[in-house]
Design an enzyme around this catalytic site. Structure first.
Site, short mmCIF file in Angstrom:
data_model
loop_
_atom_site.label_atom_id
_atom_site.label_comp_id
_atom_site.label_asym_id
_atom_site.label_seq_id
_atom_site.Cartn_x
_atom_site.Cartn_y
_atom_site.Cartn_z
N HIS A 44 -2.60 -2.90 -9.70
CA HIS A 44 -3.61 -2.27 -8.85
C HIS A 44 -4.83 -3.17 -8.77
O HIS A 44 -5.16 -3.84 -9.75
CB HIS A 44 -4.01 -0.90 -9.41
CG HIS A 44 -4.68 -0.04 -8.40
ND1 HIS A 44 -6.04 -0.07 -8.18
CD2 HIS A 44 -4.16 0.86 -7.51
CE1 HIS A 44 -6.33 0.78 -7.22
NE2 HIS A 44 -5.22 1.35 -6.79
N ASP A 52 2.01 5.14 -6.74
CA ASP A 52 3.25 5.13 -5.97
C ASP A 52 4.49 5.08 -6.86
O ASP A 52 5.60 5.32 -6.39
CB ASP A 52 3.26 3.95 -4.99
CG ASP A 52 2.29 4.19 -3.87
OD1 ASP A 52 2.50 5.16 -3.14
OD2 ASP A 52 1.32 3.43 -3.74
N HIS A 59 0.87 -1.20 0.00
CA HIS A 59 0.00 0.00 0.00
C HIS A 59 0.90 1.23 0.00
O HIS A 59 1.67 1.43 -0.92
CB HIS A 59 -0.94 -0.11 1.21
CG HIS A 59 -2.11 0.82 1.24
ND1 HIS A 59 -2.42 1.69 0.23
CD2 HIS A 59 -3.08 1.02 2.19
CE1 HIS A 59 -3.51 2.38 0.54
NE2 HIS A 59 -3.94 1.99 1.73
#
Ligand code: COA
Length: 373
Positions: free
Chosen positions: A260, A310, A219
């Site tokens: 994802h 990210d 995460h």
């Protein structure tokens, strides 16, 4: 009994906060497209939008921004705690410890009412950067830089971290990252916050649960891992990087910053962050984006995976001089808006979140006394 591992594909609740379409790569906050918000908005504006369900007027925005600025300073006891914690501890762990302490000082800790919840949400949003920056000051043994009321949320963080007048381009870059990370439907940390709120636990406890959940490398911990990976690959040619990717995939290992649960195409936030990282690379002379693009092409060829938010976030933060282990706290500083908005929603329409499980253990057994085993 059908089991959906990782709750994949399960619709757990209804919300008017945000919407993701994973096939078209669309993200909206309260119906507003993320690309429009990234281009025209500010962190304060989207925080208002999420908390108050509508875009602010200029008057409302000024009032809200001023209120956040006035709430930035920390109680002295929290600063004392920050001094007590070890300097080797990860900044995200420090942050969640400080939030727990902040809750312990709130006389209204247990009061769950719309007004109190909103007050706490604004307090948490405003104080989060101060906790992060004060700890950074303390662990680098530099003087504490108090927050300034005349600066925006993004500018003030940079001021507290660096003690120099923030560069407008750096402010724009951080503000963009804050806009893009603020809210993302039922991601793991937001879900953790909602689970905690669904037991009618206090908002500080919910933030601690959410921060602990964000911490994992699958995460919010991913951006730090991406930069570590790039540092590991520094100087390698495309052939060597391809081999590195092939070997990693062969071993069944994840490559951080890719894939994802919801997006099966390009993450729209990654598109925006890539543009900003490129702008910053040109200014700083770094080559993060060139290296990230090369790796992204290779991973796409080998596994068909797209970069997620990210992937490019770390290159923006690195260009701003933010230490690698503070990347996740930049995420927290923004996602606290989504967390608190979801908590407000959960408290208002509460139903305890408590899924079922399918038992696959032993059949019923006779208990054997300790002496007879
Ligand atoms: N690297 C390599 N393979 C990956 C991958 C990655 N980053 N992400 C997904 N995959 C592969 C899985 O190995 C699996 O392949 P298989 O079907 O051949 O076994 C397939 O894609 C599905 O992945 P899975 O982990 O089951 O998907 P998920 O929806 O449970 O996980 C993530 C989503 C985000 C946890 C996952 O993509 C991941 O671990 N990414 C890396 C961490 C990261 O960047 N996190 C930030 C998310 S914003």
């Amino acid at each position: 009994m059908l089991v959906n591992h990782g709750l994949q594909g399960i619709v757990a609740l209804e919300t008017d906060i945000s919407r993701v379409d994973g096939t078209t790569g669309t993200l909206e906050y309260r119906g507003y497209n993320i690309h429009d918000l990234a281009t025209f908005s500010s962190f304060e504006e989207i925080a208002y939008l999420l908390l108050y369900k509508q875009l602010p007027t200029r008057f409302n925005l000024t009032g809200f921004s001023d209120e956040l600025a006035l709430r930035r300073e920390l109680p002295e006891k929290i600063v004392d705690v920050l001094y007590q914690l070890p300097s080797f501890t990860h900044p995200s762990v420090i942050y969640r410890t400080a939030i727990s302490c902040l809750g312990s000082l709130d006389p209204q800790l247990k009061v769950i009412s719309p007004d109190e919840n909103l007050r706490k949400a604004k307090d948490l949003i405003a104080k989060t950067p101060t906790i992060i920056a004060y700890h950074q000051n303390i662990r680098t043994k530099t003087p504490i830089i108090p927050p300034r009321e005349d600066l925006s949320h993004a500018a003030n963080v940079l001021w507290m971290l660096n003690a120099v007048e923030p560069d407008p381009i750096a402010v724009k870059a951080l503000d963009l990252a804050l806009i893009l990370h603020a809210e993302h439907t039922l991601n793991a940390s937001t879900f953790a916050a909602r689970i905690s709120a669904s037991t009618l636990s206090d908002m500080y406890a919910c933030v601690v649960a959410a921060t602990g959940t964000l911490f994992g490398p699958l995460h919010g911990g991913a951006s730090q891992q991406v930069i570590s990976m790039l540092r590991e690959l520094e100087g390698k040619d495309p052939m060597a990087i391809t081999q590195w990717v092939v070997n990693k995939l062969f071993r069944g290992e994840k490559i951080m910053g890719f894939g994802h649960r919801v997006y099966k195409t390009m993450d729209p936030r990654a598109v925006e962050l890539r543009k900003m990282a490129q702008e910053l690379d040109e200014l700083t002379g770094n080559s993060w984006v060139a290296r990230l693009d090369l790796l992204a092409d290779i991973v796409y060829q080998q596994k068909g995976l797209y970069p997620n938010v990210d992937y490019y976030a770390g290159s923006v933060y690195a260009n701003l001089g933010i230490p690698d282990d503070q990347f996740i706290n930049m995420f927290t500083m923004s996602r606290i808006v989504g967390w608190t908005t979801h908590m407000l929603d959960q408290y208002l329409n509460n139903k305890l979140i408590r899924p079922l499980q399918k038992y696959n253990g032993n059949e019923t057994q006779s208990y054997v006394h300790l002496d007879d085993r």
